[in-house]
Design a protein around this motif. Structure first.
Motif, PDB file in Angstrom:
ATOM      1  N   LEU A   8       0.815  -1.221   0.000  1.00  0.00           N
ATOM      2  CA  LEU A   8       0.000   0.000   0.000  1.00  0.00           C
ATOM      3  C   LEU A   8       0.843   1.263   0.000  1.00  0.00           C
ATOM      4  CD1 LEU A   8      -2.571  -1.237   2.646  1.00  0.00           C
ATOM      5  CD2 LEU A   8      -3.126  -0.694   0.283  1.00  0.00           C
ATOM      6  N   MET A  66       0.197   4.835  -2.191  1.00  0.00           N
ATOM      7  CA  MET A  66      -0.164   5.911  -1.280  1.00  0.00           C
ATOM      8  C   MET A  66       0.787   7.096  -1.440  1.00  0.00           C
ATOM      9  SD  MET A  66      -0.436   5.766   2.895  1.00  0.00           S
ATOM     10  CE  MET A  66       1.277   5.235   3.031  1.00  0.00           C
ATOM     11  N   GLU A  67       2.079   6.807  -1.520  1.00  0.00           N
ATOM     12  CA  GLU A  67       3.060   7.877  -1.701  1.00  0.00           C
ATOM     13  C   GLU A  67       2.858   8.595  -3.049  1.00  0.00           C
ATOM     14  OE1 GLU A  67       6.659   5.728   0.858  1.00  0.00           O
ATOM     15  OE2 GLU A  67       6.687   5.748  -1.335  1.00  0.00           O
ATOM     16  N   THR A 117       6.506   7.874   5.532  1.00  0.00           N
ATOM     17  CA  THR A 117       5.562   6.753   5.631  1.00  0.00           C
ATOM     18  C   THR A 117       6.141   5.611   6.458  1.00  0.00           C
ATOM     19  OG1 THR A 117       6.377   5.934   3.491  1.00  0.00           O
ATOM     20  CG2 THR A 117       4.393   7.298   3.468  1.00  0.00           C
ATOM     21  N   TRP A 136      -6.854   5.195   8.163  1.00  0.00           N
ATOM     22  CA  TRP A 136      -5.791   5.216   7.156  1.00  0.00           C
ATOM     23  C   TRP A 136      -6.391   5.383   5.755  1.00  0.00           C
ATOM     24  CZ3 TRP A 136      -1.994   0.461   6.426  1.00  0.00           C
ATOM     25  CH2 TRP A 136      -1.016   0.808   5.483  1.00  0.00           C
ATOM     26  N   LEU A 180      -2.147   9.710   9.099  1.00  0.00           N
ATOM     27  CA  LEU A 180      -1.436   8.451   8.888  1.00  0.00           C
ATOM     28  C   LEU A 180      -0.753   8.009  10.176  1.00  0.00           C
ATOM     29  CD1 LEU A 180      -0.454   6.219   6.930  1.00  0.00           C
ATOM     30  CD2 LEU A 180       1.552   7.664   6.480  1.00  0.00           C
ATOM     31  N   TRP A 233      -5.912   1.917  -3.507  1.00  0.00           N
ATOM     32  CA  TRP A 233      -5.364   1.637  -2.181  1.00  0.00           C
ATOM     33  C   TRP A 233      -6.330   2.010  -1.054  1.00  0.00           C
ATOM     34  CZ3 TRP A 233      -4.225   5.418   1.529  1.00  0.00           C
ATOM     35  CH2 TRP A 233      -4.224   6.751   1.092  1.00  0.00           C
ATOM     36  N   ARG A 234      -7.108   3.084  -1.208  1.00  0.00           N
ATOM     37  CA  ARG A 234      -8.044   3.478  -0.145  1.00  0.00           C
ATOM     38  C   ARG A 234      -9.160   2.433   0.008  1.00  0.00           C
ATOM     39  NH1 ARG A 234      -7.172   8.628   1.768  1.00  0.00           N
ATOM     40  NH2 ARG A 234      -6.042  10.079   0.407  1.00  0.00           N
TER      41      ARG A 234
END
Length: 415
Positions: A47, A51-52, A62, A107, A116, A178-179
């Motif tokens: 993930l 996310m990044e 992260t 998250w 986060l 990813w969410r």
């Protein structure tokens, strides 16, 4: 009370309904461990990159959130273990599953690094309440005569967490993002782990023997915890596990860049990494089949020897495929058995009273080491621009771990 009926067996030795129920409980707890580890711990690496890319956050930031979660898990281990000693295993692990689901949802909706970090602080608490330490404490107190077999089976099943959840999470990220993947993982915790922890864990106290009043149980476990702090065996085990998990974390997070620095062929690199997981599971299966009746100290000597041996092989391997694969097998097997050793050695070399709190105290420095060691290894690399000093540092600390375990064995025999 140690009659056959209390063990779920008839006088003739046939398996009774209680024994079948105990097996079902063990398998259910093993499934919950697989889901907890897979959805929280192993999902991170899959993930973090999308996310990044979506949020523009740095890799340092992260990973710092993950490190904070590991540190929080270490701080929470002792009080959680103490609550389980006092008979609150079901509440602790059920609430832990709820927290895990809630923090995965936080998250999933994080729009800032602050959220986060909040999510991983909560996940640190959830890990301390749902991962190996709490379930080992529950099983030890509830099944004092068969905890070794049950702990071995639980770790054997949970060893497939990465096998199941890495491809599952990768598929989810690739199809829904990813969410949304985090929302699915939160739902899995609520659908599988929560009901298992509510139904399967009646109490963390033993089924065998006369039920003691809660206050008596509390006094006995608290006294055992204080006694552990005065026991040299406890401190030797503390050094052993802290040194081991420091070296394991450092090497785990830096193994890929280390091989890249050596110009290891891509196919060899991927195969080396792929061998570690099956080696862990295979070693646990061998322990389940042949090692359950051996004293923890005997198997422990093999375990603490495998890690420095694997490091020596890695140092001398260069970019040789077969030596790197031999390293992966030894490295994975050692870690696979270390998980079982960590869950059974306190009972075998010390005592079972206060196990939850004692195990929590051992986990505190170990979890701190897990969070700090990868950063320390990166610092060594930054100064030297080479992974050679990192490898030698790992070897040195792994030897310290082995020496500390041998000392613990000797001290426990004297006791």
């Amino acid at each position: 009370m140690s009659t056959a009926s209390s063990r779920g067996e008839s006088a003739s030795g046939n398996v009774g309904p209680a024994d079948s129920q105990d097996r079902l409980v063990t398998w259910a707890l093993a499934l919950a461990q697989l889901v907890s580890w897979g959805s929280v711990y192993y999902s991170f690496s899959l993930l973090v990159v999308p996310m990044e890319q979506a949020m523009g956050w740095s890799r340092t930031a992260t990973n710092a959130a993950l490190s904070v979660g590991l540190l929080v898990s270490g701080f929470a281990a002792y009080p959680i273990g103490r609550w389980i000693d006092h008979g609150l295993g079901r509440r602790v692990m059920a609430v832990g599953s709820v927290i895990a689901a809630a923090m995965l949802l936080v998250w999933a909706n994080a729009q800032s690094l602050t959220l986060l970090f909040v999510a991983w602080i909560g996940l640190g608490i959830a890990m301390a309440a749902t991962f190996y330490d709490p379930v080992f404490a529950v099983v030890t107190h509830r099944y004092p005569k068969s905890f070794r077999t049950k702990i071995t089976l639980i770790t054997l099943v949970a060893g497939f967490a990465s096998t199941v959840f890495i491809p599952l999470t990768q598929f989810l990220v690739g199809t829904i993002g990813w969410r949304e993947s985090l929302v699915v993982l939160a739902a899995v915790n609520l659908a599988i782990c929560l009901p298992i922890h509510i139904v399967a864990i009646r109490s963390s106290r033993s089924q065998q023997g006369v039920k003691l009043p809660r206050e008596t149980v509390k006094v006995v476990h608290d006294a055992a915890t204080r006694r552990a702090l005065r026991a040299p065996t406890f401190w030797a085990l503390g050094v052993c596990f802290t040194a081991y998990y420091a070296t394991f974390a450092a090497l785990t997070f830096h193994l890929v860049p280390l091989m890249v620095e050596r110009r290891v062929a891509s196919a060899v690199l991927v195969t080396t990494m792929a061998l570690i997981g099956p080696a862990q599971v295979a070693a646990r299966a061998l322990w389940f089949a042949f090692g359950r009746k051996l004293h923890a100290s005997i198997v422990g000597i093999v375990v603490v020897t495998l890690f420095p041996l694997s490091t020596v092989i890695l140092i001398g391997a260069g970019n040789s495929a077969w030596l790197l694969w031999l390293f992966a097998l030894c490295y994975g097997a050692g870690n696979g058995m270390m998980t079982i050793l960590r869950g059974t050695v306190v009972q075998d070399m010390m005592w079972t009273e206060g196990y939850g709190a004692v195990s929590g105290m051992l986990s505190f420095p170990s979890n701190i080491a897990k969070g700090v060691a990868p950063i320390a290894a990166a610092s060594i690399w930054t100064v030297t621009s080479s992974y050679v000093p990192v490898e030698w540092a790992v070897l040195l600390v792994s030897i310290v771990s082995a020496i500390a375990f041998v000392a613990a064995v000797q001290l426990s025999r004297k006791r």
